[in-house]
Every structure is written in C-alpha cells, then in structure tokens.
Design an enzyme around this catalytic site. Structure first.
Site, PDB file in Angstrom:
ATOM      1  N   GLU A  38       0.830  -1.215   0.000  1.00 18.25           N
ATOM      2  CA  GLU A  38       0.000   0.000   0.000  1.00 18.25           C
ATOM      3  C   GLU A  38       0.860   1.258   0.000  1.00 18.25           C
ATOM      4  O   GLU A  38       0.525   2.244  -0.652  1.00 18.25           O
ATOM      5  CB  GLU A  38      -0.964   0.013   1.197  1.00 18.25           C
ATOM      6  CG  GLU A  38      -2.061  -1.054   1.152  1.00 18.25           C
ATOM      7  CD  GLU A  38      -3.026  -0.905  -0.013  1.00 18.25           C
ATOM      8  OE1 GLU A  38      -2.965   0.099  -0.742  1.00 18.25           O
ATOM      9  OE2 GLU A  38      -3.841  -1.828  -0.212  1.00 18.25           O
ATOM     10  N   TYR A 121      -5.726   6.515   4.847  1.00 24.37           N
ATOM     11  CA  TYR A 121      -5.893   5.559   3.756  1.00 24.37           C
ATOM     12  C   TYR A 121      -5.181   4.244   4.080  1.00 24.37           C
ATOM     13  O   TYR A 121      -5.784   3.164   4.019  1.00 24.37           O
ATOM     14  CB  TYR A 121      -5.379   6.143   2.424  1.00 24.37           C
ATOM     15  CG  TYR A 121      -5.221   5.051   1.419  1.00 24.37           C
ATOM     16  CD1 TYR A 121      -6.346   4.513   0.789  1.00 24.37           C
ATOM     17  CD2 TYR A 121      -3.978   4.476   1.169  1.00 24.37           C
ATOM     18  CE1 TYR A 121      -6.227   3.441  -0.083  1.00 24.37           C
ATOM     19  CE2 TYR A 121      -3.848   3.404   0.305  1.00 24.37           C
ATOM     20  CZ  TYR A 121      -4.979   2.899  -0.319  1.00 24.37           C
ATOM     21  OH  TYR A 121      -4.853   1.824  -1.158  1.00 24.37           O
ATOM     22  N   ASP A 139      -8.950   6.352  -1.498  1.00 25.49           N
ATOM     23  CA  ASP A 139      -7.909   7.036  -2.276  1.00 25.49           C
ATOM     24  C   ASP A 139      -8.577   7.734  -3.468  1.00 25.49           C
ATOM     25  O   ASP A 139      -9.807   7.764  -3.566  1.00 25.49           O
ATOM     26  CB  ASP A 139      -6.818   6.037  -2.696  1.00 25.49           C
ATOM     27  CG  ASP A 139      -7.334   4.996  -3.685  1.00 25.49           C
ATOM     28  OD1 ASP A 139      -8.552   4.990  -3.995  1.00 25.49           O
ATOM     29  OD2 ASP A 139      -6.521   4.181  -4.156  1.00 25.49           O
TER      30      ASP A 139
HETATM   31  N1  ADE Z   1      -4.471   0.157  -5.153  1.00 23.00           N
HETATM   32  C1  ADE Z   1      -3.821   0.385  -4.016  1.00 23.00           C
HETATM   33  N2  ADE Z   1      -4.088  -0.565  -3.137  1.00 23.00           N
HETATM   34  C2  ADE Z   1      -4.942  -1.418  -3.719  1.00 23.00           C
HETATM   35  C3  ADE Z   1      -5.604  -2.569  -3.317  1.00 23.00           C
HETATM   36  N3  ADE Z   1      -5.410  -3.063  -2.117  1.00 23.00           N
HETATM   37  N4  ADE Z   1      -6.440  -3.137  -4.175  1.00 23.00           N
HETATM   38  C4  ADE Z   1      -6.641  -2.621  -5.389  1.00 23.00           C
HETATM   39  N5  ADE Z   1      -6.033  -1.563  -5.834  1.00 23.00           N
HETATM   40  C5  ADE Z   1      -5.197  -0.948  -5.011  1.00 23.00           C
END
Ligand code: ADE
Length: 349
Positions: A38, A121, A139
């Site tokens: 993440e 987030y 996000d």
């Molecule tokens: N973009 C950032 N984190 C994500 C996630 N866990 N699933 C899908 N898209 C993402």
C-alpha cells in the site's frame, strides 16, 4: 431513504470475484505484505510496483529485518520508486513495532494510525484487508467512483468533500469491508478510469451510475486545485479637503478601470505597498495637493476570489480639492458612489 451507494455493494462484490487481479501482495493477508504494498502503491502504478515489491520482500521478509536494514541498502531497494521519505518511514515504523509492540503488527485502525507514514488511507486498507475492521480506505480511485456513481459535482480535492464521501461509504460498508475496499479500488484502477478513458461498457455499476445515466462521466469527478492566492499590500487615501468649515469637507473618489478587479466601481484612491508618511505626503503632492495633516486610520483585510488585500488607511487632510478626482460629500458618497466593500472600513463617518 436508502443511500444510493447501497446499490453498488452487491454488483461490485460479484464483479470483483471474477475480475480480481492476481497481485503479489494478494497471495496472503499478512499485514506486513499489505502495508509495504500500500505504501509503494501510493505514488506508483501497480505494474511498476510489482517488481519492486518482489525484490523488497525477498530482501526484507518481515518487520524485524526491515527494522534492522542499513539506510543505504533500504534506499537502494527503493531506488526508482521515488519519494524516499516513504522508505524511511517504513523503517521507522518497523522499529516502532519491534520496540513498542514486541514485533507484533498493530491490528486496529487507531493503532496503525500511530505509525510513521501511515495515514487514514493506509491504516484503513491494512485494518480492513488484514484485520477485517469495518473501516473505509479512500484514495483517488475510490473518490472518482463515488463522485460518478452519486453524480456529485463537489470538488473531491477538498478535505470536507472527501470526509463526506467517506461517511457515505461507511454507511453502506459490508461486513467484509476489506474485500469491498479492494473491489472499489480495483474498479477505479481498471474500469472507472480518469481522463476520458472510462470503460463504462465493462462496468458492473453502469445500471446505478448517475454520471453514466446523465452523460457526465467525462466531467466527474470535479478536481479544482486551489491556486495560491496573490497577496497585495495597499495604502488607502482618505483625502479630505475642507471648504471653509469642516462641516462641508469633501472626499476624493475615483472611478476604477472598466476592466478587471471591481471594474467601473468608485473607490478611495489607493496604491500598492505600505507607504511611509513621507511617501504618502509625496504621493498626494504628486497628485497636485498640499498636505496639511496625515492621520493613520486603521488596517483592514479584504478577501477577493484570487487575491487578498492587506490595507492601511490614512486620512490625508489637504488645503483644497485638487487632482484628477471627484470630490464628494459623505452624503453623496453614501448615496451615489457606493464604495466596494473592500474599502468601506475607510469611508468617512
Ligand atoms: N491500489 C492500491 N491498493 C490497492 C488494493 N489493495 N487493491 C486494489 N487496488 C489498489
């Protein structure tokens, strides 16, 4: 009334079951894996993250190893991803976990929020995906989906708008919040694309999407960056000429240019910058007046759309009406030449 967003939950989850991408950080729900991915995904595209992620996890397979990694090695592993404070914060957070939590990953939104580099987030993503806490993880992708589905024209770059959309999502969040959060992000990343690339034909939410129904997909979400406001200092002249007795004194006003700020309005003469009394005297003399006395009145501020005026006003008593000005009585000023609000603080009486 049922919230409109409720209608996205089932179609979204059903779609996600078959359209979920196999990504390296989705092989398990290990919080260390989800957290690292993440953080990497915050400023970098999924495709680019894949190979960095694999290399990083191979080199530093757990919190302990991350907490002990020498700085150079860490930055080398991060090379190419950019925004290196993300990497430094990862290590700091790992050290915090080892030192304060006995190496056990914090397992609530609130505890995650305390880690360096972890905001709402990331805390929401880790808490919901790994620990099944019912929290949102919003996000830019999620904001785009919500704005389009609900047809919201609010500026999603405003924190208040983000908060309100989070609240709307919280209200409809299913028990498996982690899957829902990943599903809505996935939709934003692969279908509900920005910049005119939305693939509405492939979208499971087409039937409940306000933007799709009203042909607003290209317009939404609204993202208006607040430009930095220009700040101006101004000196305002309350030029006062006595005609014999003070009861008949007149004040100088002038018409502003027909274009631009306060176009065509009447105003008290004013110039850019905070002038000294000497400069005020020189300016009035350059306008053809003989100055008797200068008295500081007050400071005031006025907020225009793209500009702030910081003003200092002076009463400048002169011998007689002169210069390229209209000389008016206070009564005329009130009734005929309504001053712009910005200058009202300096109006006589
Ligand atoms: N973009 C950032 N984190 C994500 C996630 N866990 N699933 C899908 N898209 C993402």
């Amino acid at each position: 009334m049922e919230p409109h967003l409720r209608r996205i939950v089932n179609p979204l989850l059903t779609w996600y079951e078959t359209h979920r991408r196999e990504l390296p950080w989705r092989l398990d729900q290990d919080p260390y894996h989800v957290w690292v991915s993440e953080i990497m995904l915050q400023q970098t595209r999924v495709e680019a993250v894949k190979k960095y992620y694999a290399r990083f996890i191979k080199a530093l397979p757990n919190v302990q190893s991350l907490s002990e990694v020498p700085e150079d090695r860490l930055l080398k592993l991060w090379e190419g991803l950019g925004y290196y404070s993300r990497a430094r914060n990862l290590k700091k957070a790992a050290q915090t976990i080892v030192r304060d939590c006995g190496g056990v990953f914090p397992d609530t939104f609130a505890a995650l929020m305390k880690l360096p580099g972890v905001g709402e987030y990331t805390a929401g993503a880790v808490a919901s995906i790994c620990f099944h806490e019912k929290v949102t993880a919003v996000d830019g992708n999620v904001l785009r989906v919500v704005a389009r589905v609900t047809g919201s024209r609010d500026n999603v770059l405003l924190p208040a708008v983000k908060k309100q959309m989070e609240a709307q999502l919280r209200e409809v969040l299913p028990d498996d919040a982690g899957t829902f959060n990943e599903a809505i992000m996935e939709l934003g990343e692969t279908v509900c694309l920005p910049n005119g690339a939305a693939k509405c034909g492939d979208c499971p939410l087409r039937g409940v999407c306000t933007a799709y129904r009203d042909g607003l997909t290209a317009e939404l979400p609204v993202r208006v960056k607040q430009t930095k406001r220009r700040q101006e200092q101004r000196t305002v002249f309350l030029l006062m000429a006595e005609n014999g007795t003070t009861r008949h004194c007149k004040y100088a006003v002038e018409k502003r240019p027909d274009k631009g700020l306060l176009a065509g309005m009447y105003q008290l003469p004013n110039v850019e910058g905070f002038l000294t009394e000497q400069e005020i005297r020189a300016t009035a003399e350059a306008w053809g007046m003989q100055v008797l006395e200068i008295t500081f009145l007050k400071e005031a501020k006025h907020v225009f759309t793209h500009l702030d005026w910081f003003m200092k006003g002076y009463q400048v008593r002169v011998t007689h009406p002169a210069g390229d000005f209209l000389w008016v009585t206070p009564k005329e000023l009130q009734e005929k030449y309504a001053l712009p609000t910005a200058l009202k603080p300096f109006a006589p009486r």
